[in-house]
Design a protein around this motif. Structure first.
Motif, mmCIF file in Angstrom:
data_model
loop_
_atom_site.group_PDB
_atom_site.id
_atom_site.type_symbol
_atom_site.label_atom_id
_atom_site.label_comp_id
_atom_site.label_asym_id
_atom_site.label_seq_id
_atom_site.Cartn_x
_atom_site.Cartn_y
_atom_site.Cartn_z
ATOM 1 N N TYR A 112 0.726 -1.241 0.073
ATOM 2 C CA TYR A 112 -0.083 0.050 -0.032
ATOM 3 C C TYR A 112 0.801 1.309 0.109
ATOM 4 C CZ TYR A 112 -3.281 3.581 1.296
ATOM 5 O OH TYR A 112 -3.963 4.619 1.510
ATOM 6 N N HIS A 113 2.014 1.252 0.659
ATOM 7 C CA HIS A 113 2.868 2.260 0.758
ATOM 8 C C HIS A 113 4.008 2.343 -0.191
ATOM 9 C CE1 HIS A 113 1.253 4.173 4.782
ATOM 10 N NE2 HIS A 113 1.106 3.001 5.193
ATOM 11 N N SER A 114 3.996 1.593 -1.387
ATOM 12 C CA SER A 114 4.651 1.645 -2.426
ATOM 13 C C SER A 114 6.143 1.213 -1.929
ATOM 14 C CB SER A 114 4.817 2.560 -3.477
ATOM 15 O OG SER A 114 3.461 2.839 -3.559
ATOM 16 N N LEU A 115 6.197 0.222 -0.888
ATOM 17 C CA LEU A 115 7.831 -0.014 -0.306
ATOM 18 C C LEU A 115 8.236 -1.329 -1.035
ATOM 19 C CD1 LEU A 115 7.062 0.899 3.433
ATOM 20 C CD2 LEU A 115 8.019 2.353 1.524
ATOM 21 N N ASP A 116 9.372 -1.586 -0.846
ATOM 22 C CA ASP A 116 10.015 -2.815 -1.442
ATOM 23 C C ASP A 116 9.658 -4.043 -0.628
ATOM 24 O OD1 ASP A 116 11.691 -4.685 -2.699
ATOM 25 O OD2 ASP A 116 13.465 -3.664 -2.521
ATOM 26 N N MET A 117 8.859 -4.837 -1.160
ATOM 27 C CA MET A 117 8.487 -5.848 -0.290
ATOM 28 C C MET A 117 9.523 -7.024 -0.596
ATOM 29 S SD MET A 117 4.184 -6.192 -1.218
ATOM 30 C CE MET A 117 4.631 -6.231 -2.925
ATOM 31 N N SER A 118 10.240 -6.923 -1.487
ATOM 32 C CA SER A 118 11.278 -8.035 -1.590
ATOM 33 C C SER A 118 12.309 -8.163 -0.473
ATOM 34 C CB SER A 118 12.058 -7.963 -2.923
ATOM 35 O OG SER A 118 12.787 -6.660 -2.905
ATOM 36 N N LEU A 119 12.188 -7.329 0.355
ATOM 37 C CA LEU A 119 13.224 -7.034 1.332
ATOM 38 C C LEU A 119 12.583 -7.876 2.681
ATOM 39 C CD1 LEU A 119 14.099 -3.426 1.241
ATOM 40 C CD2 LEU A 119 15.447 -4.982 0.442
ATOM 41 N N ILE A 120 11.376 -8.158 2.661
ATOM 42 C CA ILE A 120 10.610 -9.121 3.663
ATOM 43 C C ILE A 120 11.082 -10.506 3.110
ATOM 44 C CG2 ILE A 120 8.549 -9.704 4.679
ATOM 45 C CD1 ILE A 120 7.442 -7.178 3.695
ATOM 46 N N PRO A 121 11.613 -11.348 4.282
ATOM 47 C CA PRO A 121 11.860 -12.643 4.121
ATOM 48 C C PRO A 121 10.597 -13.581 3.846
ATOM 49 C CG PRO A 121 12.993 -11.926 6.133
ATOM 50 C CD PRO A 121 12.027 -10.757 5.711
ATOM 51 N N ARG A 122 10.824 -14.372 2.759
ATOM 52 C CA ARG A 122 9.515 -15.414 2.335
ATOM 53 C C ARG A 122 9.566 -16.392 3.062
ATOM 54 N NH1 ARG A 122 7.476 -13.760 -2.543
ATOM 55 N NH2 ARG A 122 7.679 -11.577 -2.809
ATOM 56 N N GLU A 123 10.685 -16.785 3.851
ATOM 57 C CA GLU A 123 10.414 -17.950 4.420
ATOM 58 C C GLU A 123 9.811 -17.856 5.892
ATOM 59 O OE1 GLU A 123 13.899 -21.381 4.318
ATOM 60 O OE2 GLU A 123 14.822 -19.606 4.886
ATOM 61 N N TYR A 124 8.964 -18.469 6.222
ATOM 62 C CA TYR A 124 8.356 -18.304 7.801
ATOM 63 C C TYR A 124 7.814 -19.741 8.442
ATOM 64 C CZ TYR A 124 4.053 -20.187 5.638
ATOM 65 O OH TYR A 124 2.930 -20.933 5.264
ATOM 66 N N ILE A 125 7.695 -19.462 9.819
ATOM 67 C CA ILE A 125 7.251 -20.519 10.487
ATOM 68 C C ILE A 125 5.909 -20.113 11.329
ATOM 69 C CG2 ILE A 125 7.723 -21.828 12.426
ATOM 70 C CD1 ILE A 125 10.785 -21.714 11.675
ATOM 71 N N ASN A 126 4.905 -20.864 11.183
ATOM 72 C CA ASN A 126 3.615 -20.751 11.936
ATOM 73 C C ASN A 126 3.751 -21.293 13.461
ATOM 74 O OD1 ASN A 126 1.044 -20.258 12.826
ATOM 75 N ND2 ASN A 126 0.055 -20.926 10.951
ATOM 76 N N VAL A 127 4.328 -20.498 14.094
ATOM 77 C CA VAL A 127 4.255 -21.073 15.562
ATOM 78 C C VAL A 127 3.024 -21.535 16.160
ATOM 79 C CG1 VAL A 127 5.296 -20.647 17.898
ATOM 80 C CG2 VAL A 127 6.331 -19.454 15.921
ATOM 81 N N GLN A 128 1.906 -21.027 15.894
ATOM 82 C CA GLN A 128 0.605 -21.408 16.418
ATOM 83 C C GLN A 128 0.234 -22.755 15.898
ATOM 84 O OE1 GLN A 128 -2.847 -19.387 14.992
ATOM 85 N NE2 GLN A 128 -3.796 -19.385 17.023
ATOM 86 N N PHE A 129 0.586 -23.201 14.687
ATOM 87 C CA PHE A 129 0.431 -24.335 14.154
ATOM 88 C C PHE A 129 1.219 -25.597 14.623
ATOM 89 C CE2 PHE A 129 1.674 -27.733 11.429
ATOM 90 C CZ PHE A 129 0.505 -28.316 10.840
ATOM 91 N N TYR A 130 2.395 -25.076 14.960
ATOM 92 C CA TYR A 130 3.232 -26.303 15.811
ATOM 93 C C TYR A 130 2.934 -26.337 17.211
ATOM 94 C CZ TYR A 130 6.001 -26.731 11.328
ATOM 95 O OH TYR A 130 6.585 -27.193 10.235
ATOM 96 N N ALA A 131 2.425 -25.203 17.917
ATOM 97 C CA ALA A 131 2.309 -25.168 19.100
ATOM 98 C C ALA A 131 0.841 -25.995 19.477
ATOM 99 C CB ALA A 131 2.293 -23.809 19.768
#
Length: 254
Positions: A112-131
């Motif tokens: 929305y703010h036209s910022l560089d989204m490529s800087l956000i890591p794409r790898e993630y862990i959903n802690v709630q799922f594993y908990a």
């Protein structure tokens, strides 16, 4: 490799007619805890953000988070906080969150703010799922953060619905459940964009009949607070913020 335990707090329009579908939930606080590969805390991040889309704080959000318009007057813009947060993340980090909503909204606010989204890591862990899996919750159900903190005997000295404290609680739970079975996934940004486009038909909420339906179900009138919660839940569902993937049953394909 580092783990970024992330949590966000959002604000949204009080009047449904003022909802900006490109940014239905505006981030007003980012909280994060950085853990190294040995799960030791090496840094923290806690910033309030001055809203630009919804400058009035929704009463329900204020009550839930304790964040008021007054407390955000001297806060920095999302763009500035985003730049600092990206520096905080650093290289080779994995986002770790309590549910998928925060990742979706982080990307959506950045876009929305036209910022560089490529800087956000794409790898993630959903802690709630594993908990939830660790606690042997029934399939398809997730444990809430407050309940998880209690079940894992983590001292709850700080309030919930505060981005920094919720990130801290998520980090503490992550430390307790961590194992080699926890594998990061790759966030599919394009899939969420397609889903949002499919849901972009212009409609309006029939609030009167929605409340009538709930009154019929509960056999009583809804209080003003209950009505606010119902409207908020409806909006959150409409934006597909909590949509999850349902694994295909391969036997049905035959």
């Amino acid at each position: 490799m580092n783990y970024i335990l992330l949590d966000l707090e959002f604000n949204q329009a009080y009047n449904k007619n003022l909802i900006n579908l490109k940014c239905p939930f505006e981030i007003i606080q980012i909280g994060a805890v950085k853990l190294d590969e040995n799960l030791q805390t090496i840094s923290t991040f806690n910033r309030l953000i001055k809203p630009e889309v919804y400058t009035s704080i929704h009463p329900f959000i204020k009550k839930m988070t304790g964040i008021s318009a007054q407390s955000l007057i001297s806060a920095e813009s999302f763009k500035k906080v985003y730049e600092n947060f990206i520096k905080f993340i650093g290289m080779g980090s994995i986002l770790s969150v309590w549910g998928m909503a925060d990742i979706k909204e982080l990307f959506r606010n950045a876009e929305y703010h036209s910022l560089d989204m490529s800087l956000i890591p794409r790898e993630y862990i959903n802690v709630q799922f594993y908990a939830s899996k660790y606690l042997k919750n029934p399939k398809g159900t997730n444990v809430g953060l407050r309940n998880a903190v209690e079940l894992f005997n983590i001292p709850d000295k700080n309030q919930f619905h505060n981005a920094f404290y919720d990130a801290y609680y998520t980090a503490e739970i992550f430390k307790k459940i961590f194992s080699n079975e926890i594998k990061p996934k790759i966030y599919n940004l394009n899939k969420d964009k397609l889903l949002n486009r499919c849901n972009d038909k212009k409609t309006t909420l029939d609030t009167h009949n929605l409340m009538k339906q709930f009154e019929k179900m509960f056999n009583r009138e809804m209080t003003s607070e209950e009505q606010s919660i119902i409207k908020l839940a409806y909006i959150m569902g409409k934006t597909s913020q909590f949509q999850i993937e349902i694994p295909c049953n391969t036997s049905e394909k035959k």
